[in-house]
Design a protein around this motif. Structure first.
Motif, PDB file in Angstrom:
ATOM      1  N   GLU A 157       0.822  -1.211   0.000  1.00  0.00           N
ATOM      2  CA  GLU A 157       0.000   0.000   0.000  1.00  0.00           C
ATOM      3  C   GLU A 157       0.859   1.265   0.000  1.00  0.00           C
ATOM      4  O   GLU A 157       0.480   2.291  -0.595  1.00  0.00           O
ATOM      5  CB  GLU A 157      -0.962  -0.001   1.198  1.00  0.00           C
ATOM      6  CG  GLU A 157      -0.345   0.220   2.558  1.00  0.00           C
ATOM      7  CD  GLU A 157       0.296  -1.008   3.173  1.00  0.00           C
ATOM      8  OE1 GLU A 157       0.728  -0.927   4.350  1.00  0.00           O
ATOM      9  OE2 GLU A 157       0.366  -2.059   2.490  1.00  0.00           O
ATOM     10  N   GLN A 158       2.047   1.197   0.630  1.00  0.00           N
ATOM     11  CA  GLN A 158       2.914   2.377   0.676  1.00  0.00           C
ATOM     12  C   GLN A 158       3.517   2.676  -0.703  1.00  0.00           C
ATOM     13  O   GLN A 158       3.528   3.822  -1.158  1.00  0.00           O
ATOM     14  CB  GLN A 158       4.017   2.177   1.709  1.00  0.00           C
ATOM     15  CG  GLN A 158       3.520   2.130   3.142  1.00  0.00           C
ATOM     16  CD  GLN A 158       4.658   2.013   4.156  1.00  0.00           C
ATOM     17  OE1 GLN A 158       5.827   1.918   3.796  1.00  0.00           O
ATOM     18  NE2 GLN A 158       4.306   2.010   5.427  1.00  0.00           N
ATOM     19  N   TYR A 161       0.856   4.004  -2.934  1.00  0.00           N
ATOM     20  CA  TYR A 161       0.531   5.408  -2.654  1.00  0.00           C
ATOM     21  C   TYR A 161       1.400   6.315  -3.532  1.00  0.00           C
ATOM     22  O   TYR A 161       0.900   7.269  -4.141  1.00  0.00           O
ATOM     23  CB  TYR A 161       0.777   5.705  -1.179  1.00  0.00           C
ATOM     24  CG  TYR A 161       0.392   7.102  -0.734  1.00  0.00           C
ATOM     25  CD1 TYR A 161      -0.832   7.354  -0.136  1.00  0.00           C
ATOM     26  CD2 TYR A 161       1.281   8.173  -0.888  1.00  0.00           C
ATOM     27  CE1 TYR A 161      -1.179   8.637   0.287  1.00  0.00           C
ATOM     28  CE2 TYR A 161       0.952   9.451  -0.472  1.00  0.00           C
ATOM     29  CZ  TYR A 161      -0.289   9.675   0.112  1.00  0.00           C
ATOM     30  OH  TYR A 161      -0.623  10.945   0.525  1.00  0.00           O
ATOM     31  N   GLY A 193      -3.817   1.820  -1.481  1.00  0.00           N
ATOM     32  CA  GLY A 193      -2.709   2.768  -1.483  1.00  0.00           C
ATOM     33  C   GLY A 193      -2.742   3.675  -2.696  1.00  0.00           C
ATOM     34  O   GLY A 193      -2.506   4.890  -2.595  1.00  0.00           O
ATOM     35  N   ALA A 196      -5.493   6.299  -2.371  1.00  0.00           N
ATOM     36  CA  ALA A 196      -5.126   7.319  -1.394  1.00  0.00           C
ATOM     37  C   ALA A 196      -4.098   8.287  -1.967  1.00  0.00           C
ATOM     38  O   ALA A 196      -4.174   9.503  -1.730  1.00  0.00           O
ATOM     39  CB  ALA A 196      -4.583   6.656  -0.132  1.00  0.00           C
ATOM     40  N   GLY A 197      -3.135   7.755  -2.715  1.00  0.00           N
ATOM     41  CA  GLY A 197      -2.128   8.612  -3.330  1.00  0.00           C
ATOM     42  C   GLY A 197      -2.722   9.543  -4.367  1.00  0.00           C
ATOM     43  O   GLY A 197      -2.381  10.725  -4.433  1.00  0.00           O
ATOM     44  N   SER A 200      -4.696  12.297  -2.678  1.00  0.00           N
ATOM     45  CA  SER A 200      -3.863  13.269  -1.969  1.00  0.00           C
ATOM     46  C   SER A 200      -3.432  14.411  -2.883  1.00  0.00           C
ATOM     47  O   SER A 200      -3.106  15.506  -2.420  1.00  0.00           O
ATOM     48  CB  SER A 200      -2.621  12.582  -1.385  1.00  0.00           C
ATOM     49  OG  SER A 200      -1.665  12.278  -2.399  1.00  0.00           O
ATOM     50  N   VAL A 352      -0.936   5.171   5.395  1.00  0.00           N
ATOM     51  CA  VAL A 352      -1.576   4.708   4.158  1.00  0.00           C
ATOM     52  C   VAL A 352      -2.539   3.573   4.475  1.00  0.00           C
ATOM     53  O   VAL A 352      -2.161   2.596   5.141  1.00  0.00           O
ATOM     54  CB  VAL A 352      -0.522   4.236   3.146  1.00  0.00           C
ATOM     55  CG1 VAL A 352      -1.192   3.820   1.840  1.00  0.00           C
ATOM     56  CG2 VAL A 352       0.508   5.323   2.892  1.00  0.00           C
TER      57      VAL A 352
END
Length: 356
Positions: A157-158, A161, A193, A196-197, A200, A352
């Motif tokens: 997930e990181q 992102y 992820g 979410a990225g 953002s 994340v």
């Protein structure tokens, strides 16, 4: 306990990875990140007698998928080159029904350690570890479930992102897509992820999501035709960048991107380098690197040094266990933005989500 410390590296680079840990008792604490593990000074002095024989059982798709399995094989091959290991790899049937048999074949042939590539090996590894208690096993993407099993886990997930930040920043349409191979919890980490990225950067961005097969049907990782159809629909609907986490099916995503003259984001390996077709290479803006090669190699190296299993090692952004490929230079102009997002995650300023 197996653990590793990675040198601080540029985004997506792993030149400088080195082992720093081995051997401590396990438990139910959920494992450690690779950067937090202790020194290997306390490792068992009992290294394997004779040449190191390492067995690896691939996930569905096998060697040549230009993605997940090939990344694992790169780690195995490095063990052969750097550690002098004798290696053996086996691929499962198309439906993966003989995973347990592959593990037993390797065990009976004297291979130790043995690595199962993919979470689908979880239960089979557990059974094999009980049957062969003197053999060390590792399973990629699944937690340790026996004293002689090491879980090699990744913060997908990181890395995803960062892929989302790159996609949203580069998208002119404000419309991107995600193609998942199988709709299970692991692949949903990539989706979560990525979304979410994207959000953002552009809170009102449109994100199309399509899974190729339902949970339990692993053919979604080896269906380029389905990947192509899914991505074609997204491009036709207005998406200009599509990120895939679908194994060999990603080839179809790249084919759709080339036909639509749009961009795609690869996964696991640096797919701009692993895909042979020049017209497909050029559509791959970046790839979310999941350093399965590093996890596999460092596990083998630790076992050679006398380490034992029974716990998990997590490869995250802090240790560059995930990241973005920079081949082609298409994200070089947004490096500062990506580095800032990465640092915020490492520092805990951004958490994340692992679920959509």
């Amino acid at each position: 306990m197996l653990g590793k410390r990675f040198n601080r590296m540029a985004l997506g680079s792993v030149a400088g990875v080195m082992l720093m840990a081995a051997a401590a008792c396990g438990g139910d604490s959920g494992g450690t990140t690779a950067s937090e593990a202790p020194s290997s000074a306390g490792a068992s002095s009992e290294a394997a007698k004779g040449p190191l024989k390492v067995g690896l059982a691939f996930d569905v798709g096998g060697r040549g998928d230009k993605s997940f399995n090939d990344a694992a094989y790169a780690g195995l091959e490095k063990a052969k080159t750097d550690l002098g290991a004798e290696i053996k790899e086996l691929s499962p049937a198309a439906d993966g029904s003989n995973r347990g048999d592959l593990l037993r074949q390797l065990a009976d042939a004297g291979y130790n350690p043995i690595i199962g590539v993919g979470f689908a090996y979880g239960e089979d590894i557990k059974k094999a570890a009980e049957e062969y208690p003197d053999i060390q096993f590792a399973v990629v993407d699944s937690a340790s479930n026996a004293p002689n099993v090491t879980g090699l886990l990744f913060a997908e997930e990181q890395g995803s992102y960062l892929a989302g930040v790159a996609a949203a920043t580069k998208s002119k349409a404000g419309h991107v897509g995600f193609v998942g191979g199988v709709e299970n919890d692991l692949i949903k980490k990539f989706q979560a992820g990525f979304e979410a990225g994207v959000k953002s950067v552009k809170a009102d961005a449109k994100i199309d999501v399509k899974y190729l097969t339902p949970d339990g049907d692993f053919s979604g990782f080896k269906a380029p035709d389905k990947g192509k159809l899914a991505a074609e629909k997204m491009y036709q609907d207005g998406a200009d960048i599509v990120y895939h986490a679908s194994g060999d099916s990603g080839l179809g995503v790249f084919q759709a991107a080339a036909a639509a003259k749009k961009k795609a984001i690869g996964v696991d390996s640096d797919q701009r380098q692993t895909v042979k077709e020049a017209d497909l290479q050029s559509v791959i803006m970046t790839s979310m690197l999941k350093r399965v090669d590093v996890g596999v190699f460092e596990f083998i190296k630790a076992i050679q040094g006398g380490a034992k299993g029974g716990t998990d090692t997590v490869y995250d952004l802090k240790v560059d266990g995930v990241g973005l490929a920079t081949t082609g230079g298409e994200i070089d102009d947004i490096k500062d933005k990506l580095d800032a997002a990465k640092q915020d995650i490492v520092d805990g300023k951004i958490t994340v989500p692992a679920k959509p």
